[in-house]
Design a protein around this motif. Structure first.
Motif, mmCIF file in Angstrom:
data_model
loop_
_atom_site.group_PDB
_atom_site.id
_atom_site.type_symbol
_atom_site.label_atom_id
_atom_site.label_comp_id
_atom_site.label_asym_id
_atom_site.label_seq_id
_atom_site.Cartn_x
_atom_site.Cartn_y
_atom_site.Cartn_z
ATOM 1 N N ARG A 20 0.751 -1.127 -0.149
ATOM 2 C CA ARG A 20 -0.025 0.071 0.063
ATOM 3 C C ARG A 20 0.763 1.273 0.284
ATOM 4 N N GLU A 21 1.903 1.268 1.099
ATOM 5 C CA GLU A 21 2.672 2.534 1.016
ATOM 6 C C GLU A 21 3.469 2.839 -0.182
ATOM 7 N N ASN A 22 3.776 1.772 -1.023
ATOM 8 C CA ASN A 22 4.697 1.766 -2.069
ATOM 9 C C ASN A 22 4.098 1.770 -3.743
ATOM 10 N N ARG A 23 2.776 1.721 -3.417
ATOM 11 C CA ARG A 23 1.785 1.481 -4.518
ATOM 12 C C ARG A 23 2.218 2.439 -5.776
ATOM 13 N N ALA A 24 2.276 3.833 -5.602
ATOM 14 C CA ALA A 24 2.523 4.791 -6.663
ATOM 15 C C ALA A 24 3.772 4.590 -6.818
ATOM 16 N N TRP A 25 4.916 4.378 -5.985
ATOM 17 C CA TRP A 25 6.439 4.259 -6.197
ATOM 18 C C TRP A 25 6.472 3.159 -7.342
ATOM 19 N N PHE A 26 5.980 1.797 -7.184
ATOM 20 C CA PHE A 26 5.980 0.795 -7.985
ATOM 21 C C PHE A 26 5.502 1.025 -9.499
ATOM 22 N N ALA A 27 4.366 1.635 -9.242
ATOM 23 C CA ALA A 27 3.587 1.996 -10.519
ATOM 24 C C ALA A 27 4.388 2.750 -11.737
#
Length: 161
Positions: A20-27
């Protein structure tokens, strides 16, 4: 000192927090998992553990001293002494050498615990950090491919050398 741990049921809450915390980062570098991934996380986690129990995959987490998940390091499609390596590292852990540490450690486990002799990994050309990690950990590029529609390089690591 972060430790590479084999995925277990007890990791579910910390792993969900990591995703959840890294969702945007991974995307930014890989396709987003989608809302269903999070809505059905418990069932997906149980399915991963069941798949791991068959020996077809080996899932690992890089876990900090406080139990925080800093990265995922996975071996999938295990067959004939070979497996596909995949990994992702938290945004707050990026640039600290943890991806290299995790890939190296997983390579050792692949050889020594799982009896593998070859790992394959792919990284998009638009992801220079992952390409550098693969290069620094001994992977050799073998061919250009499309990875989720993006130009990428497939790499191989001979664990017996």
């Amino acid at each position: 000192m972060p430790e590479l741990q084999r995925l277990a049921a007890r990791h579910a809450p910390a792993l969900l927090r990591f995703e959840r915390e890294n969702r945007a980062w991974f995307a930014r570098s890989v396709p987003d998992r989608g809302d269903d991934y999070f809505a059905e996380f418990d069932a997906r986690h149980a399915a991963l553990l069941a798949e791991q129990a068959t020996g077809a995959c080996h899932f690992h987490l890089l876990v900090d001293d406080d139990g925080t998940v800093l990265g995922r390091f996975n071996l999938v499609d295990v067959a004939d002494g070979s497996a596909e390596l995949g990994y992702r590292v938290a945004e707050r852990a990026a640039g600290r050498g943890l991806a290299q540490q995790g890939v190296r450690r997983l390579g050792e486990l692949a050889r020594d615990r799982y009896g593998l002799h070859r790992l394959v990994a792919s990284a998009a050309l638009a992801n220079p950090a992952s390409l550098a990690v693969l290069r620094r950990t001994g992977f050799v590029p073998v061919e250009e491919i499309l990875l989720v529609g993006q130009p990428a390089l497939r790499h191989v690591l001979d664990l017996m050398r």
